[in-house]
Structure formats: structure tokens, C-alpha cells
Scaffold this active site. Structure first.
Site, mmCIF file in Angstrom:
data_model
loop_
_atom_site.group_PDB
_atom_site.id
_atom_site.type_symbol
_atom_site.label_atom_id
_atom_site.label_comp_id
_atom_site.label_asym_id
_atom_site.label_seq_id
_atom_site.Cartn_x
_atom_site.Cartn_y
_atom_site.Cartn_z
ATOM 1 N N ARG A 68 0.821 -1.212 0.000
ATOM 2 C CA ARG A 68 0.000 0.000 0.000
ATOM 3 C C ARG A 68 0.856 1.264 0.000
ATOM 4 N NH1 ARG A 68 -3.475 -0.906 4.441
ATOM 5 N NH2 ARG A 68 -2.166 0.510 5.608
ATOM 6 N N TYR A 121 -13.184 23.119 -10.882
ATOM 7 C CA TYR A 121 -13.751 21.854 -11.352
ATOM 8 C C TYR A 121 -15.004 21.536 -10.526
ATOM 9 C CZ TYR A 121 -13.607 16.797 -12.342
ATOM 10 O OH TYR A 121 -13.898 15.513 -12.707
ATOM 11 N N ASP A 192 -5.317 23.618 -7.988
ATOM 12 C CA ASP A 192 -5.481 22.541 -8.969
ATOM 13 C C ASP A 192 -4.681 22.943 -10.211
ATOM 14 O OD1 ASP A 192 -6.400 20.888 -11.083
ATOM 15 O OD2 ASP A 192 -8.308 20.549 -10.061
ATOM 16 N N LYS A 217 -5.289 13.355 -16.899
ATOM 17 C CA LYS A 217 -5.331 14.234 -18.065
ATOM 18 C C LYS A 217 -3.960 14.211 -18.775
ATOM 19 C CE LYS A 217 -9.590 15.341 -16.890
ATOM 20 N NZ LYS A 217 -9.930 16.324 -15.871
HETATM 21 C C1 LIG Z 1 -10.627 16.046 -14.591
HETATM 22 C C2 LIG Z 1 -10.273 17.015 -13.536
HETATM 23 C C3 LIG Z 1 -10.201 16.626 -12.205
HETATM 24 C C4 LIG Z 1 -10.602 15.248 -11.731
HETATM 25 O O1 LIG Z 1 -9.815 14.234 -12.223
HETATM 26 P P1 LIG Z 1 -10.344 12.731 -12.310
HETATM 27 O O2 LIG Z 1 -9.117 11.936 -12.482
HETATM 28 O O3 LIG Z 1 -11.295 12.682 -13.472
HETATM 29 O O4 LIG Z 1 -11.055 12.434 -11.011
HETATM 30 C C5 LIG Z 1 -9.801 17.565 -11.286
HETATM 31 N N1 LIG Z 1 -9.501 18.827 -11.644
HETATM 32 C C6 LIG Z 1 -9.577 19.235 -12.913
HETATM 33 C C7 LIG Z 1 -9.241 20.646 -13.256
HETATM 34 C C8 LIG Z 1 -9.969 18.353 -13.903
HETATM 35 O O5 LIG Z 1 -10.078 18.781 -15.165
#
Ligand SMILES: *Cc1c(COP(=O)(O)O)cnc(C)c1O
Length: 407
Positions: A68, A121, A192, A217
């Protein structure tokens, strides 16, 4: 080449990113990329070794005493991400949203208050509604660029949570100004950083204390991995995040860590190409009669352009646009349905082009978004831009034909 012969001048960001986490040679040779080390159970030589590793891990050292906690593949990815974002420690989570939830749960306690930019988001609000409110934690949404953030700070405010550029419309925030206010009040700032993939924006260098990414992403970059990353700026914050990370039992599989690391190595070249293609598409959209606004901070006409130029060294493949008057939401859906090379789909950051009717009004509590025209979000991929533009051209023509028929 051995370490001894390595040049001593400060290394460029791409060099650091490409070589961080490379496995050491063993017996004179070794693979370029780290192997996938899958495990649950870790074996120990004897009880003394077991006790030693346990104590070092509890003291905050990144050693593995159980699957883990991650092994070599995880460490390599963490090292590369730390090289990218310039932080103290990196924590790998099963999705971007879980990375956000981890930060909020780790840093906020019952009775605490946090200020959140209203353009972040949107599932952050789900974490708020379904979890944090039940724990007696209050999130308050502010409109960046409009609200006086210093005036919103309360004695129990513990966190400022932002995203720059914002989701869907890419509003660029003045992060250095926000982090200066937070610092005066002893408040942590989490940013973020998914938009930049960590490559052309460094929130920690601009005063944020935590950088969060959906590695799903651009880091993974191939639309085949779910993953989140939290990077901290200090041992004290690392300790706080580590406690919650442990308590929640968070971890990721070694295969996913490998895929993210593999994607990370080509992040700079992919992003440069996304930017080149997206700029062509954005400039083409700008002169299109069926378009009223184009949202792309690298365009001089974008309201965030000056801040973007000051704080960012690049842009990604996300371009949104609003239709000109006369196009309703159904026609916008017709536009997206008419596209051949842009798949209809959420998420972004893979090599491929995507399109989605966006709903920026859903992000806002302060209704900074007052336009009524539908918005389409494009993720401009690595296909030939001429094909993408031709595809957009024929989809606009279909919308125009339908609007004329309806009139
Ligand atoms: C897609 C996204 C997330 C969340 O990511 P996931 O892996 O889909 O949970 C968080 N912040 C931003 C800006 C995003 O575009």
C-alpha cells in the site's frame, strides 16, 4: 555515463523531468525506464530489518514495508512529479477527484472554513455537499477577480482552494496576489494544476502550498489511466497529508504508476504540439461569424492573457467558444453531434480531440458568467489541425442550415 561525469551546471526542466526516477544500474546495466514492481506483501531479512523499516517509515521516510505504501515504480513517479512541480513530497491517488478530497479532508476539521474559487472543477461541490458539510466543514465560494478575498477571511478560515486557469472558461487567477493574502493570514493555499500538467505553471513557486493534479489528463496523456497527484511544499504539510492518506488507505496500482510515468516523459513535447494546434483552431474560431467569444488564454484577446503571459510559459489544448446569437442549446448539441474527428466525451488531456457542450453557468454561485449563448469546450488533440478545422467548418455549416430552416 556515470554520475561522476555528469555536468554540474543547473539542469533544465525537461532534463530533470526525463531523468528523475531512472533506476540505478545493477551489475553494469539496467533498463531506461523503471520496471513495474507489483506487490502487496514485502519480505524482510529479519525482525531487526522489519523494525528498522517500520520506524523509518513512521518518521516520514519514503520506504516500503507494505504494498500500500508503494514500491520502486511509485517512487520513480513521485520523484519525477516532484522534479516537475518543485515540491517536498508527492502523493499518488486513484483519481484527480480523490486527490482533491484528500487535501480537503487532511487540512480541514469540524468548525473550519475554506474559501474556494467558484470556477473550480465542479465535482469539488460534490465533495462539499456529500462529505464536508456532514463533517461540519464550511466551504464558501468566491468569485476570483470580483470578490475581495481578504474581506472574506474568517478567524476559522484554514484553506484557500483555487484552480488557474479555471475549468471550462479558463479564467486566469492572480495566484501570487492570492497567496500573498493567504500568507498574511496564515492560511494554506491549494491549487489545482491539471490545466498545465505541471509543465508550464508552477503554483508552488508562486506561493501555493499544495499543487493538485488529475494525472488522468496530460500526465498520463493517453486517455487510459485514472490518477491524482498531490504535491506538498513542506515537511509539515507532507506530514498532514500523509496522516490522512494512510488513514484512508489510499494507494494506486504499480501498473497505473508506470503508465503515468511513461506519459510524463513526453509531456513537454505533447503539450507544445497541443498548444500549436489549439492556437490554430482558436485563431480560426475567432474570425468565424457563428462564434461570439473564444476562450483561450494564449490569445491576446482573452481577458486573462496578461496574467497568463506573466505566470505561464505555455498553454494546452483546451479551447472553448460561445456561439453567436441565434444558436440555442439544441443547436449546440447538433454541432457537437455533427463532428467527425472530435469525439463527444468528458475529460481531456489524451492525444485525441474531444468536444462537449459546456455549462459554465453551473459552475457559478456568483453568476460571473452572465452570457446566455451556449458554450462548446474543445480539446484540440494531436491530429492534423487542417482536418480538425475542416471538421469544425462543416459542423458550423450544418448548424447554420438548421437555423435557417427553423427561421
Ligand atoms: C478532470 C479534472 C479533475 C478530476 O480528475 P479525475 O481523475 O477525473 O477524477 C480535477 N480537476 C480538474 C481541473 C480536472 O479537469
Amino acid at each position: 555515463m556515470s554520475q561522476q561525469n555528469a555536468p554540474h551546471h543547473p539542469l533544465g526542466a525537461a532534463t530533470r523531468l526525463l531523468h528523475a526516477g531512472t533506476p540505478p544500474l545493477q551489475g553494469g546495466s539496467g533498463p531506461v525506464n523503471v520496471p513495474v514492481v507489483r506487490t502487496s506483501t514485502v519480505r524482510f531479512e529479519d525482525s531487526a530489518a522489519y523494525a528498522d523499516l517500520h520506524h523509518r517509515r513512521v518518521a516520514g521516510e519514503r520506504v516500503a514495508s507494505y504494498g500500500r505504501h508503494g514500491l520502486d515504480t511509485h517512487r520513480a513517479l513521485e520523484d519525477a512529479v516532484i522534479a516537475l512541480e518543485g515540491g517536498h513530497r508527492a502523493f499518488l491517488t486513484p483519481s484527480g477527484l480523490s486527490a482533491i478530497a484528500l487535501v480537503l479532508v487532511a487540512l480541514l476539521s469540524p468548525g473550519d472554513h475554506a474559501l474556494v474559487a467558484d470556477s473550480v472543477y465542479s465535482p469539488v461541490r460534490r465533495v462539499d455537499d456529500s462529505l464536508l458539510q456532514r463533517l461540519g466543514i464550511t466551504l464558501e465560494y468566491f468569485s476570483p477577480g470580483q470578490d475581495d478575498v481578504a474581506a472574506l477571511i474568517r478567524p476559522n478560515t484554514k484553506l484557500l482552494y483555487v484552480e488557474s486557469p479555471s475549468s471550462l472558461l479558463y479564467e486566469v487567477l492572480d495566484l501570487p496576489a492570492l497567496t500573498a493574502i493567504a500568507r498574511q493570514h496564515g492560511i494554506a493555499v491549494a491549487a489545482d494544476n491539471t490545466w498545465s500538467g505541471g509543465w508550464f505553471y508552477q503554483p508552488l513557486a508562486l506561493g501555493a502550498n499544495l499543487s493538485i493534479q488529475a494525472a488522468t489528463k496530460y500526465i498520463a496523456g493517453h486517455s487510459d489511466v485514472m490518477q491524482g497527484i498531490v504535491v506538498t511544499d513542506s515537511p509539515a504539510l507532507s506530514q498532514k497529508i500523509a496522516v490522512a492518506y494512510e488513514a484512508l488507505g489510499l494507494t494506486i496500482g504499480a501498473d497505473d504508476a508506470y503508465l503515468a510515468l511513461r506519459g510524463l516523459r513526453t509531456l513537454p513535447v505533447r503539450l507544445a504540439q497541443h498548444q500549436r494546434h489549439a492556437t490554430q483552431v482558436a485563431e480560426w474560431l475567432l474570425q468565424h461569424p457563428q462564434v461570439s467569444r473564444v476562450f483561450y488564454p494564449a490569445l491576446p484577446s482573452d481577458p486573462g492573457h496578461a496574467l497568463w503571459k506573466r505566470d505561464f510559459s505555455g498553454a494546452n489544448g483546451l479551447v472553448s467558444f460561445a456561439f453567436a446569437n441565434g444558436v440555442d442549446a439544441r443547436s449546440a448539441e447538433g454541432f457537437v453531434d455533427a463532428l467527425h474527428h472530435f469525439a463527444l466525451g468528458a475529460s481531456w488531456g489524451g492525444y485525441e480531440s474531444l468536444a462537449l457542450v459546456a455549462q459554465p453557468e453551473r459552475l457559478r454561485e456568483h453568476s460571473a458568467w452572465q452570457d446566455t449563448q451556449p458554450v462548446v469546450r474543445l480539446h484540440v488533440g494531436l491530429e492534423d489541425p487542417a482536418d480538425l478545422i475542416a471538421d469544425l467548418h462543416q459542423a458550423f455549416a450544418q448548424v447554420a442550415a438548421r437555423t435557417r430552416l427553423a427561421a
